[in-house]
Design an enzyme around this catalytic site. Structure first.
Site, PDB file in Angstrom:
ATOM      1  N   GLY A  56     -11.270  10.159  -2.048  1.00 36.13           N
ATOM      2  CA  GLY A  56     -12.260   9.737  -1.051  1.00 36.13           C
ATOM      3  C   GLY A  56     -12.200   8.225  -1.012  1.00 36.13           C
ATOM      4  CD  GLU A  57     -12.342   3.777   0.698  1.00 35.17           C
ATOM      5  OE1 GLU A  57     -12.023   2.723   0.128  1.00 35.17           O
ATOM      6  OE2 GLU A  57     -11.532   4.518   1.291  1.00 35.17           O
ATOM      7  CB  SER A  58     -13.517   4.289  -5.454  1.00 35.00           C
ATOM      8  OG  SER A  58     -12.920   3.125  -4.954  1.00 35.00           O
ATOM      9  CB  CYS A  94      -6.630   9.558  -4.758  1.00 35.71           C
ATOM     10  SG  CYS A  94      -6.012   8.203  -3.766  1.00 35.71           S
ATOM     11  NE  ARG A 117     -11.356   0.618  -3.724  1.00 37.99           N
ATOM     12  CZ  ARG A 117     -11.943   0.198  -2.617  1.00 37.99           C
ATOM     13  NH1 ARG A 117     -12.474  -0.999  -2.544  1.00 37.99           N
ATOM     14  NH2 ARG A 117     -11.992   0.989  -1.558  1.00 37.99           N
ATOM     15  CB  ILE A 146      -4.012   9.320   1.276  1.00 41.15           C
ATOM     16  CG1 ILE A 146      -3.163  10.542   1.608  1.00 41.15           C
ATOM     17  CG2 ILE A 146      -4.843   8.881   2.480  1.00 41.15           C
ATOM     18  CD1 ILE A 146      -3.964  11.779   1.936  1.00 41.15           C
ATOM     19  NE  ARG A 147      -6.785   1.714   2.856  1.00 46.69           N
ATOM     20  CZ  ARG A 147      -7.850   0.934   2.819  1.00 46.69           C
ATOM     21  NH1 ARG A 147      -9.050   1.440   2.892  1.00 46.69           N
ATOM     22  NH2 ARG A 147      -7.721  -0.360   2.718  1.00 46.69           N
ATOM     23  CG  HIS A 182      -4.600  13.061  -2.346  1.00 44.15           C
ATOM     24  ND1 HIS A 182      -5.955  13.223  -2.462  1.00 44.15           N
ATOM     25  CD2 HIS A 182      -4.401  11.767  -2.026  1.00 44.15           C
ATOM     26  CE1 HIS A 182      -6.564  12.075  -2.211  1.00 44.15           C
ATOM     27  NE2 HIS A 182      -5.639  11.171  -1.944  1.00 44.15           N
ATOM     28  CD  GLU A 184      -6.290  16.700  -3.370  1.00 47.37           C
ATOM     29  OE1 GLU A 184      -5.543  16.558  -4.356  1.00 47.37           O
ATOM     30  OE2 GLU A 184      -6.801  15.742  -2.760  1.00 47.37           O
TER      31      GLU A 184
HETATM   32  N1  GLN Z   1      -8.359   3.824  -1.254  1.00 43.58           N
HETATM   33  C1  GLN Z   1      -9.355   4.682  -1.812  1.00 43.58           C
HETATM   34  C2  GLN Z   1     -10.293   3.921  -2.730  1.00 43.58           C
HETATM   35  O1  GLN Z   1     -10.096   2.806  -3.002  1.00 43.58           O
HETATM   36  C3  GLN Z   1      -8.736   5.869  -2.525  1.00 43.58           C
HETATM   37  C4  GLN Z   1      -7.992   6.702  -1.536  1.00 43.58           C
HETATM   38  C5  GLN Z   1      -7.997   8.166  -1.792  1.00 43.58           C
HETATM   39  O2  GLN Z   1      -8.749   8.711  -2.599  1.00 43.58           O
HETATM   40  N2  GLN Z   1      -7.198   8.860  -1.028  1.00 43.58           N
HETATM   41  O3  GLN Z   1     -11.245   4.457  -3.170  1.00 43.58           O
END
Ligand code: GLN
Length: 204
Positions: A56-58, A94, A117, A146-147, A182, A184
């Site tokens: 997700g987005e931390s 992630c 990150r 992914i990012r 990921h 999953e």
């Molecule tokens: N870029 C996200 C973060 O800094 C992590 C990306 C992800 O979980 N796919 O939290």
């Protein structure tokens, strides 16, 4: 035994983790119950045997799942303390890996490595490539980044279990695992099978 898996449902690819867990259960023959966890009280009531912290987005995860006093649901600090006390198996993917390596709740990191990150750059730098997994006898695994964050390679103080080119992208410390990609989002449920096996072995 039936393994109770606590899935942190704050954000990110949580439904994909449910599908991977169901597939892992069918393939391993280990029966599971998936407990969807959003709050501290759900965590305390459910008594799970293993946990997953999805991506997700931390920053968003820290806000929504952070301390109750700061307006969060309280699940993250409660989960981190519970993991330290119980040593229950956990898989962080992630952003989940970022939180395990850098929990910011005043306690020790759950895995001993620093993590950076968004180290690959913007969303357009997201990619798929083969990852080599020593945990599965040097098998190839489809890595979906992914990012993604990156482990600071010289900071890793535990076992490296997955490499992308020469770079460590998966680490393990006892039955705690952090992956910057990921699993999953693939059809390959071996990491989820590993988690279920950790939980079923530790209760034997
Ligand atoms: N870029 C996200 C973060 O800094 C992590 C990306 C992800 O979980 N796919 O939290």
């Amino acid at each position: 035994m039936v393994v109770r898996v606590g899935l942190c449902m704050l954000q990110g690819a949580r439904h994909a983790h449910i599908r991977s867990l169901q597939q892992a259960s069918e393939r391993s023959g280990i029966e599971i119950v998936i407990c969807e966890l959003r709050t501290e009280s759900q965590l305390l009531k459910q008594h799970c045997d293993a946990y997953i912290l999805p991506g997700g987005e931390s920053t968003t995860l820290r806000r929504t799942g952070g301390d109750v006093k700061s307006g969060g649901s309280g699940i993250l600090p409660a989960l981190f303390s519970h993991l330290r006390e119980s040593n229950s198996p956990v898989l962080g993917t992630c952003a989940g890996a970022i939180l395990l390596c850098d929990p910011r709740d005043g306690g020790d990191p759950l895995l001993p490595a620093s993590i950076d990150r968004n180290a690959y750059g913007r969303q357009t730098e997201s990619f798929q490539d083969i990852v080599t997994v020593s945990l599965f006898d040097i098998a190839e695994f489809p890595g979906v980044f992914i990012r993604a964050p990156r482990f600071e390679q010289s900071s890793i103080r535990c076992e490296s279990i997955a490499l992308h080119n020469e770079e460590v992208v998966g680490i393990r410390y006892d039955s705690r695992m952090a992956l910057t990609f990921h699993p999953e989002l693939t059809e390959d449920s071996r990491f989820h099978i590993w988690l279920l096996q950790q939980a079923s072995h530790s209760s034997e």
